[in-house]
Write a protein that holds these residues in place. Structure first.
Motif, mmCIF file in Angstrom:
data_model
loop_
_atom_site.group_PDB
_atom_site.id
_atom_site.type_symbol
_atom_site.label_atom_id
_atom_site.label_comp_id
_atom_site.label_asym_id
_atom_site.label_seq_id
_atom_site.Cartn_x
_atom_site.Cartn_y
_atom_site.Cartn_z
ATOM 1 N N GLU A 154 0.846 -1.188 0.000
ATOM 2 C CA GLU A 154 0.000 0.000 0.000
ATOM 3 C C GLU A 154 0.886 1.244 0.000
ATOM 4 O O GLU A 154 1.822 1.336 0.801
ATOM 5 N N SER A 194 -10.729 -4.224 0.766
ATOM 6 C CA SER A 194 -9.500 -3.749 0.120
ATOM 7 C C SER A 194 -9.868 -2.690 -0.902
ATOM 8 O O SER A 194 -10.900 -2.753 -1.565
ATOM 9 N N ALA A 196 -7.912 0.205 -3.883
ATOM 10 C CA ALA A 196 -6.679 0.477 -4.628
ATOM 11 C C ALA A 196 -6.829 1.788 -5.401
ATOM 12 O O ALA A 196 -7.939 2.185 -5.781
ATOM 13 N N ARG A 254 -3.169 3.212 -0.344
ATOM 14 C CA ARG A 254 -4.032 2.253 -1.002
ATOM 15 C C ARG A 254 -3.160 1.184 -1.696
ATOM 16 O O ARG A 254 -1.971 1.387 -1.968
ATOM 17 N N LEU A 255 -3.806 0.028 -1.973
ATOM 18 C CA LEU A 255 -3.092 -1.062 -2.649
ATOM 19 C C LEU A 255 -2.621 -0.601 -4.016
ATOM 20 O O LEU A 255 -3.333 0.114 -4.730
#
Length: 261
Positions: A154, A194, A196, A254-255
């Protein structure tokens, strides 16, 4: 044979010494000794002599008729090479061939081919380097000619862009529903909730979201009521595990999901 010769000799002696005796009487006397000899009736006839010598060879006879042709004999060895024949007439002129390439032109062609090969090699090496870096990631998904992968880390928006760029790709930028689903599936491999970063922002012009390349976006999947630029500080975009988009501050973690073509 000796007995016959002896009788002949005796008869001849009797002929000389007793010629007064009649023929019949002499024959009777001799017949007692040589019974195989017949006496003749003539008183003074002699005995046959020996065969004479062969006579001279007679004249050559006439030529006989021509006989039938005999079978063909075995082929003899080849004869000596004969003298060269008379030179033939000159043939007609053939069609004119294509113009040849000059030596200079050939060199230029080879140079062009070599340069083209070098470019292909450079492209291949660049692709190889890119895919070596892709191998450092995991959980990839393919959509069309794109491959979406994550390194599982992340980072904030700026560092996420840098990570993907150094790997030879770009931050994930779904341009269709299929590409959006592929990105969403990667999120599912990281567990619920999750999120991204996407390669989309309105950093250039507030309220107008574009791809980080500067192009207008051609596909969106915003959550209801988004983007809302909450607290006037939401210039970046995230994709949630439900596939929906939301605008957020760029400094959040964030991913990192990258795309490669």
């Amino acid at each position: 044979m000796k007995l016959i010769q002896l009788c002949s000799f005796l008869l001849y002696g009797l002929f000389l010494n007793a010629h007064t005796t009649t023929d019949n009487a002499r024959c009777e006397e001799v017949s007692n000794t040589c019974a195989v000899i017949s006496c003749g009736t003539h008183s003074h006839s002699g005995f046959p002599g020996r065969d004479g010598r062969d006579g001279k060879e007679g004249p050559k006879g006439e030529k006989g008729d021509k006989g039938a042709q005999g079978s063909r004999g075995i082929q003899g060895p080849p004869g000596k090479l004969g003298p060269p024949g008379v030179k033939g007439e000159k043939g007609s002129v053939g069609q004119k061939g294509e113009q040849g390439v000059s030596a200079t032109s050939e060199v230029d062609v080879v140079k062009e081919q070599l340069n083209a090969f070098k470019k292909e090699l450079e492209t291949f090496q660049a692709s190889l380097t890119k895919y070596k870096k892709i191998l450092l990631f995991h959980g990839g998904k393919q959509s069309g000619d794109k491959v979406f992968v994550t390194n599982g880390l992340e980072e904030n928006f700026e560092n996420a862009q840098k990570t993907c760029r150094e790997a030879g790709g770009a931050l994930a930028t779904p341009r269709s529903a299929a590409e959006n689903i592929a990105t969403q599936e990667i999120l599912h491999t990281k567990g619920e909730s999750s999120k991204a970063f996407l390669g989309i922002s309105d950093l250039q012009v507030e309220g107008i979201f574009r791809y980080i390349t500067g192009e207008k976006i051609i596909f969106t999947n915003w959550n209801l009521g988004e983007p809302n630029n909450s607290k006037d500080n939401e210039d970046c975009v995230e994709i949630q595990d439900n596939g929906k988009w939301n605008d957020i501050p760029c400094n959040l973690l964030r991913l990192v999901i990258c795309e490669f073509q």
